[in-house]
Structures are given as C-alpha cells and as structure tokens.
Scaffold this active site. Sequence first.
Site, short mmCIF file in Angstrom:
data_model
loop_
_atom_site.label_atom_id
_atom_site.label_comp_id
_atom_site.label_asym_id
_atom_site.label_seq_id
_atom_site.Cartn_x
_atom_site.Cartn_y
_atom_site.Cartn_z
CB VAL A 1 -0.96 -0.11 1.14
CG1 VAL A 1 -1.68 1.32 1.21
CG2 VAL A 1 -2.00 -1.20 1.16
CG ASN B 1 3.66 -24.90 -3.03
OD1 ASN B 1 4.24 -24.68 -4.10
ND2 ASN B 1 4.14 -25.50 -2.00
N GLY B 2 -0.33 -23.00 -3.28
CA GLY B 2 -1.79 -22.94 -3.96
C GLY B 2 -2.07 -21.81 -4.49
CB ILE C 1 4.64 -20.94 8.58
CG1 ILE C 1 3.75 -22.03 8.49
CG2 ILE C 1 4.04 -19.75 9.31
CD1 ILE C 1 3.19 -22.64 9.79
CG ASP C 2 4.40 -24.91 4.98
OD1 ASP C 2 4.30 -25.00 6.22
OD2 ASP C 2 3.41 -25.46 4.18
NE ARG D 1 16.41 -28.35 25.38
CZ ARG D 1 17.61 -29.22 25.16
NH1 ARG D 1 18.23 -29.47 26.33
NH2 ARG D 1 17.72 -29.44 24.17
N GLY E 1 3.89 -28.56 8.74
CA GLY E 1 4.73 -28.78 7.33
C GLY E 1 4.08 -30.08 6.98
N GLY F 1 18.23 -28.24 19.74
CA GLY F 1 19.01 -29.44 20.08
C GLY F 1 18.59 -30.92 20.18
CG HIS G 1 -3.45 -24.17 13.46
ND1 HIS G 1 -3.74 -25.53 13.47
CD2 HIS G 1 -3.86 -23.88 12.27
CE1 HIS G 1 -4.31 -25.85 12.38
NE2 HIS G 1 -4.14 -24.88 11.43
O1 F6P Z 1 0.96 -24.24 4.75
C1 F6P Z 1 1.05 -23.67 5.74
C2 F6P Z 1 0.43 -24.83 6.79
O2 F6P Z 1 0.56 -24.11 7.97
C3 F6P Z 1 1.15 -26.22 6.82
O3 F6P Z 1 2.33 -26.26 7.62
C4 F6P Z 1 -0.16 -27.21 7.09
O4 F6P Z 1 0.16 -28.42 6.90
C5 F6P Z 1 -1.28 -26.41 6.97
O5 F6P Z 1 -1.07 -25.05 6.55
C6 F6P Z 1 -2.60 -26.77 7.66
O6 F6P Z 1 -3.41 -25.84 7.25
P1 F6P Z 1 -4.83 -25.53 7.97
O7 F6P Z 1 -4.57 -24.47 8.68
O8 F6P Z 1 -5.68 -25.16 6.72
O9 F6P Z 1 -5.32 -26.81 8.75
#
Ligand code: F6P
Length: 327
Positions: A28, A107-108, A131-132, A159, A175, A190, A257
């Site tokens: 913006v 990706n999507g 985040i991946d 830990r 992931g 670690g 999450h």
């Molecule tokens: O693509 C980011 C991500 O957090 C992945 O690491 C995880 O597998 C996926 O999204 C989880 O997606 P959702 O929040 O739709 O369950």
Amino acid sequence: MNPDMKRIGVFCSGGDAPGMNAAIRAVVRTCSYHDLHVYGIYRGYEGMIDGEISRLEKGDVANIIHKGGTILKTARSERFRTKQGRKAAHESLLAHDIDGLVAIGGNGTFAGARIFEKEFGIPVIGVPGTIDNDLFGTDFTIGFDTAVNTAIQAVDKIRDTADSHNRLFFIEVMGRKSGHIALYTGLGSGAGGILIPELATDVESLLAVLNKMAKRNKLFNLVIVAEGNENGSVYDVAKAVNKKFDAYETKVAVIGHLQRGGSPSAQDRILASRMGHGAVVGLIENKHGVMCGIQSNEVKYVSLDDAIKKKSQIDQDLLDLAQIISL
Ligand code: F6P
C-alpha cells in the site's frame, strides 16, 4: 515501465503467516509513493469471486506491521479451482478496473495466480508468504522465521519438563509436505532426532541414535516430527519407537497452529517489507507471472512456475550438522 499499471489489487490466500500484514503495508505504501491506487481483496480468491474489494489508503495500514494474521483475511478457495469461479473473479476485478495483482501466499496461491494470469491476462506478482519455507527462488518465505521461533520457544518449555521427568518427547511441528520448520526447530533446540516428509523415516536408525544417547547417560530426549511424516501421525511414530525402546517414558506434544500466529519477528517484518515493495516495483516495471523473492540478500524475480515446481530443497548439511552435534 508499464504506463497502464494504475490500479493494483492485493490479497492473501492459503494459510496465514506472520508478516503478511507487513507485506500488505509495504504494498500500500509503495503504491502511494508511486501515485497508484491500491485495492484490498478480502478472503483471498473467495473474496475476489464475491467482489469483496475496497480501496486501501495509506492510513488503513497504519499500526499493523507488528501484527500476526492478515487484515485482509485469507481462505483456501475450492471455487477458484473452477473456470466459472475464476470468470466471476475476473469480473470483480474488471468492476474495479484493476490492472495488476499482488498475491501473497504459498504454493496453492501461486498455482491459482498462474492459471488466472494465463486465462485472463491480468499481470500477477507473487509474494512468498507461508510458514513452510517450501518455495524455490527465495532463501526464506515470510512467516518461517517467526514460526520457527515460536516452535523453539515451545520446545524449550517441553525440554524443562522432559528433563525433570527423564522423558522422551516426540514433538510435532507444522509442514504437511515440507520439513523446513522441523529441521530448523530441531537444530535450534538441540533435538536428538528430526523426522521430515522429504526423507524416508528409518525407525531403526532413530532407535540406534536414541540408544546411543541413553547409553551416555542422557537423561531425556526430544524428537521433532514434521506433521507430514510417512509413518503417520506423531502418535504413530512415538508408538513404533516405544515398542522397542524403554530407556525413558514417552510423551507426545503437538504444537499446531500456535506456529501460525503471533507478532512477526524482525526478520519477517523486514523480509515482508522488501518483498511487498519489490512486488509493486515489479508490476510498474512490467514484470508479471513471477514471484518476488530474496536470494543472498538481493531482491530477485523468479517465474511462478519455478517457484512452485522446483520447490525449496532441504539443506542436507544442516540435517547432518543437527545429527553430529546432538550425539
Ligand atoms: O501451509 C501452511 C500450513 O501451516 C502447513 O504447515 C500445514 O500443513 C497447513 O498449513 C495446515 O493448514 P490448515 O490451517 O488449513 O489446517
């Protein structure tokens, strides 16, 4: 230069990532600097289809650089996978005379942007927000650093209790198809083992490592498991190991999450600011069908095709290092 680039739409799609707001702010403010109009598209492709679009002014992005989530909201859109959905989205953009798009996501998001640009000729530049950290063409994606820091803070807490009770913890991080978070979290905390979707999980060699550590009187251990493990959930992996290993009591923790929220780290804010700016500059310079990444601290544009298909590879040296220094 593209003199027709006067009105830019910006949206987030897919999983949210800390730093998306900093990217929106940069888009913006850069548009404002270049006297371009900018439109926020809400709920990703879903909102594009439904025409949830409104003008964003400089003040609309004040006080958001430090906030997690995304002020534009996000969604995973099934409707955009259909030609009919994309046609409706195109009509919404036409109604606002939008000349170009900045797509913030993974990706999507980029797969959708690629098809959309090909079908309707609207220039799109991607900003890697996930985040991946699984996109080719950028050293890091927005949100990865914050997610890893969050995961490491959680593992540090686990830990303490693992140490107090002499337990073995299997800790699941995010992931589904990507082991970057697991690798960095494991190395940074670690951990005694790191299991990632890119490599086959060899329970026997994990057992060998755990036994070796138990023999040198290590009183507890931590194994980081990416959620997309081929052997099933973290509970399945823990069960398989537990059957053959009784040096410690075994527990499982899923961070989930938590990794997607929170205030973005300094690195993510700076990355997002540079990429958001780079995306608008790219559109002005007539670039399209590309992602704005940062490689070796320099802004670089790579095709959306490459960003998705080539995928960011797991650094084997880091994986080896984690193993060497955990033994
Ligand atoms: O693509 C980011 C991500 O957090 C992945 O690491 C995880 O597998 C996926 O999204 C989880 O997606 P959702 O929040 O739709 O369950």
